[in-house]
Design a protein around this motif. Structure first.
Motif, PDB file in Angstrom:
ATOM      1  N   LEU A   1      -3.207   2.234   9.405  1.00 56.11           N
ATOM      2  CA  LEU A   1      -4.568   2.361   9.927  1.00 56.11           C
ATOM      3  C   LEU A   1      -5.154   1.008  10.294  1.00 56.11           C
ATOM      4  O   LEU A   1      -6.079   0.916  11.105  1.00 56.11           O
ATOM      5  CB  LEU A   1      -5.468   3.058   8.890  1.00 56.11           C
ATOM      6  N   TYR A   2      -4.645  -0.064   9.695  1.00 55.77           N
ATOM      7  CA  TYR A   2      -5.087  -1.422  10.004  1.00 55.77           C
ATOM      8  C   TYR A   2      -4.129  -2.124  10.964  1.00 55.77           C
ATOM      9  O   TYR A   2      -4.191  -3.347  11.141  1.00 55.77           O
ATOM     10  CB  TYR A   2      -5.206  -2.248   8.723  1.00 55.77           C
ATOM     11  N   GLY A   3      -3.216  -1.364  11.549  1.00 57.76           N
ATOM     12  CA  GLY A   3      -2.287  -1.958  12.492  1.00 57.76           C
ATOM     13  C   GLY A   3      -1.159  -2.730  11.846  1.00 57.76           C
ATOM     14  O   GLY A   3      -0.510  -3.553  12.507  1.00 57.76           O
ATOM     15  N   LEU A   4      -0.893  -2.467  10.577  1.00 59.86           N
ATOM     16  CA  LEU A   4       0.157  -3.168   9.853  1.00 59.86           C
ATOM     17  C   LEU A   4       1.380  -2.264   9.725  1.00 59.86           C
ATOM     18  O   LEU A   4       1.268  -1.111   9.295  1.00 59.86           O
ATOM     19  CB  LEU A   4      -0.341  -3.585   8.464  1.00 59.86           C
ATOM     20  N   GLU A   5       2.520  -2.784  10.080  1.00 58.35           N
ATOM     21  CA  GLU A   5       3.773  -2.024  10.037  1.00 58.35           C
ATOM     22  C   GLU A   5       4.465  -2.280   8.700  1.00 58.35           C
ATOM     23  O   GLU A   5       5.027  -3.355   8.475  1.00 58.35           O
ATOM     24  CB  GLU A   5       4.679  -2.434  11.192  1.00 58.35           C
ATOM     25  N   ALA A   6       4.420  -1.289   7.829  1.00 56.16           N
ATOM     26  CA  ALA A   6       4.939  -1.463   6.467  1.00 56.16           C
ATOM     27  C   ALA A   6       6.346  -0.899   6.340  1.00 56.16           C
ATOM     28  O   ALA A   6       6.671   0.144   6.899  1.00 56.16           O
ATOM     29  CB  ALA A   6       4.016  -0.790   5.462  1.00 56.16           C
ATOM     30  N   THR A   7       7.168  -1.610   5.571  1.00 57.39           N
ATOM     31  CA  THR A   7       8.504  -1.151   5.216  1.00 57.39           C
ATOM     32  C   THR A   7       8.614  -1.123   3.697  1.00 57.39           C
ATOM     33  O   THR A   7       8.149  -2.046   3.016  1.00 57.39           O
ATOM     34  CB  THR A   7       9.592  -2.083   5.779  1.00 57.39           C
ATOM     35  N   LEU A   8       9.210  -0.070   3.166  1.00 60.50           N
ATOM     36  CA  LEU A   8       9.392   0.065   1.730  1.00 60.50           C
ATOM     37  C   LEU A   8      10.835  -0.250   1.359  1.00 60.50           C
ATOM     38  O   LEU A   8      11.759   0.267   1.979  1.00 60.50           O
ATOM     39  CB  LEU A   8       9.058   1.485   1.271  1.00 60.50           C
ATOM     40  N   ILE A   9      11.004  -1.089   0.341  1.00 64.01           N
ATOM     41  CA  ILE A   9      12.335  -1.355  -0.205  1.00 64.01           C
ATOM     42  C   ILE A   9      12.266  -1.177  -1.715  1.00 64.01           C
ATOM     43  O   ILE A   9      11.530  -1.901  -2.397  1.00 64.01           O
ATOM     44  CB  ILE A   9      12.821  -2.780   0.132  1.00 64.01           C
ATOM     45  N   PRO A  10      12.997  -0.225  -2.273  1.00 66.92           N
ATOM     46  CA  PRO A  10      12.970  -0.034  -3.732  1.00 66.92           C
ATOM     47  C   PRO A  10      13.697  -1.161  -4.446  1.00 66.92           C
ATOM     48  O   PRO A  10      14.762  -1.606  -4.000  1.00 66.92           O
ATOM     49  CB  PRO A  10      13.696   1.308  -3.917  1.00 66.92           C
ATOM     50  N   VAL A  11      13.113  -1.626  -5.521  1.00 62.87           N
ATOM     51  CA  VAL A  11      13.733  -2.720  -6.287  1.00 62.87           C
ATOM     52  C   VAL A  11      14.052  -2.304  -7.725  1.00 62.87           C
ATOM     53  O   VAL A  11      14.684  -3.056  -8.457  1.00 62.87           O
ATOM     54  CB  VAL A  11      12.838  -3.977  -6.292  1.00 62.87           C
ATOM     55  N   LEU A  12      13.606  -1.112  -8.112  1.00 67.56           N
ATOM     56  CA  LEU A  12      13.834  -0.645  -9.474  1.00 67.56           C
ATOM     57  C   LEU A  12      14.538   0.708  -9.481  1.00 67.56           C
ATOM     58  O   LEU A  12      14.352   1.524  -8.588  1.00 67.56           O
ATOM     59  CB  LEU A  12      12.500  -0.503 -10.224  1.00 67.56           C
TER      60      LEU A  12
END
Length: 282
Positions: A25-36
């Protein structure tokens, strides 16, 4: 602008991870990477305790994983029917305390009514419980092997009985290094990296340092004074989901550009957006 979130994906009712949606919604392209990764422990013992609500004054859930352990107990031990018929009602006659909306949402899915979810961390939940709890029976607290002692100590100091049981242990996700290498090679250096727990920081920081090279040392050396220049110099900012994780970052000598006011997608997105603005700091 690209941001990296070091957490596993959790789809909501809309079929999308809420952190990705809110940042978008703020124009930010998020990527998720699990670390646990998590391994469940002592489920037969936990299942037995869940079968005897009369022995406890209530329940405390401070993580989604502890709720998942409860769900597994119901599924693996054929307790779903008895849970729906009587156990759920008996637990709902008592207090069920939780930290955060994510945990509260999972608890509600197994039919329990929650309170304390607006408390953003264990410290605030301890204060909330101490202001309300009067039962002489212990509160049942399913937790992980890395639990902090703030909540147990605060309750003990107030004379509130609590019985802890370790129902899961936290280990490093086997794909951390490969996933981070792939992200950096394909996406480049993100504008911001968000850590969601001290253990997540512990398991991922070494790989991030290797990928960032001398940049990390410069960030440590100059701290917050370089934040206005971070993006133009291809250095990531560091964000934390809460104060405990922020303190863990600070202990590593890393400046925290943003600490979410509460552990929610909305608060984190607002904080990151503010921090990424010129001269922004949250």
């Amino acid at each position: 602008m690209k941001v990296l979130l070091l957490k596993d994906a959790k789809e909501d009712d809309c079929g999308q991870d809420p952190y990705i949606r809110e940042l978008g919604l703020y124009g930010l392209e998020a990527t998720l990477i699990p670390v646990l990764s998590f391994e469940f422990l002592s489920l037969p013992s936990f299942s037995e305790k869940l079968s005897h609500p009369e022995d406890y004054g209530g329940l405390i859930f401070t993580s989604p994983r502890a709720v998942e352990a409860a769900e597994l107990c119901l599924e693996q031990n054929n307790k779903t029917e008895v849970w729906e018929r009587s156990l759920k009602e008996k637990w709902n006659a008592k207090s069920v305390y939780v930290v955060g909306n994510a945990t509260a949402s999972l608890v509600s899915k197994i039919g329990l009514d929650t309170e304390g979810e607006t408390c953003g961390n264990a410290e605030k939940l301890a204060e909330y419980i101490c202001s309300r709890e009067s039962s002489a029976l212990p509160l049942l607290f399913p937790c992980g092997n890395l639990k902090r002692e703030i909540l147990p100590k605060a309750l003990k100091d107030k004379g509130i009985a609590m019985e802890s049981i370790t129902v899961y242990q936290t280990v490093a996700h086997p794909g951390i290094q490969g996933n981070l290498n792939s992200y950096y090679s394909q996406q480049g250096v993100p504008a911001s990296i968000t850590f969601f727990s001290p253990s997540g920081l512990t398991y991922s920081l070494k790989h991030i340092q290797e990928l960032s090279g001398d940049n990390i040392d410069q960030i440590k050396r100059w701290g917050l004074t370089v934040l206005p220049r971070l993006i133009s110099n291809s250095w990531p900012q560091f964000a934390a989901i809460g104060p405990t994780t922020a303190r863990a970052l600070a202990a590593q000598g890393l400046p925290v550009s943003c600490t979410a006011e509460s552990p929610t997608p909305q608060a984190l997105a607002t904080g990151i957006r503010k921090a990424l603005q010129p001269h922004g700091c949250c």
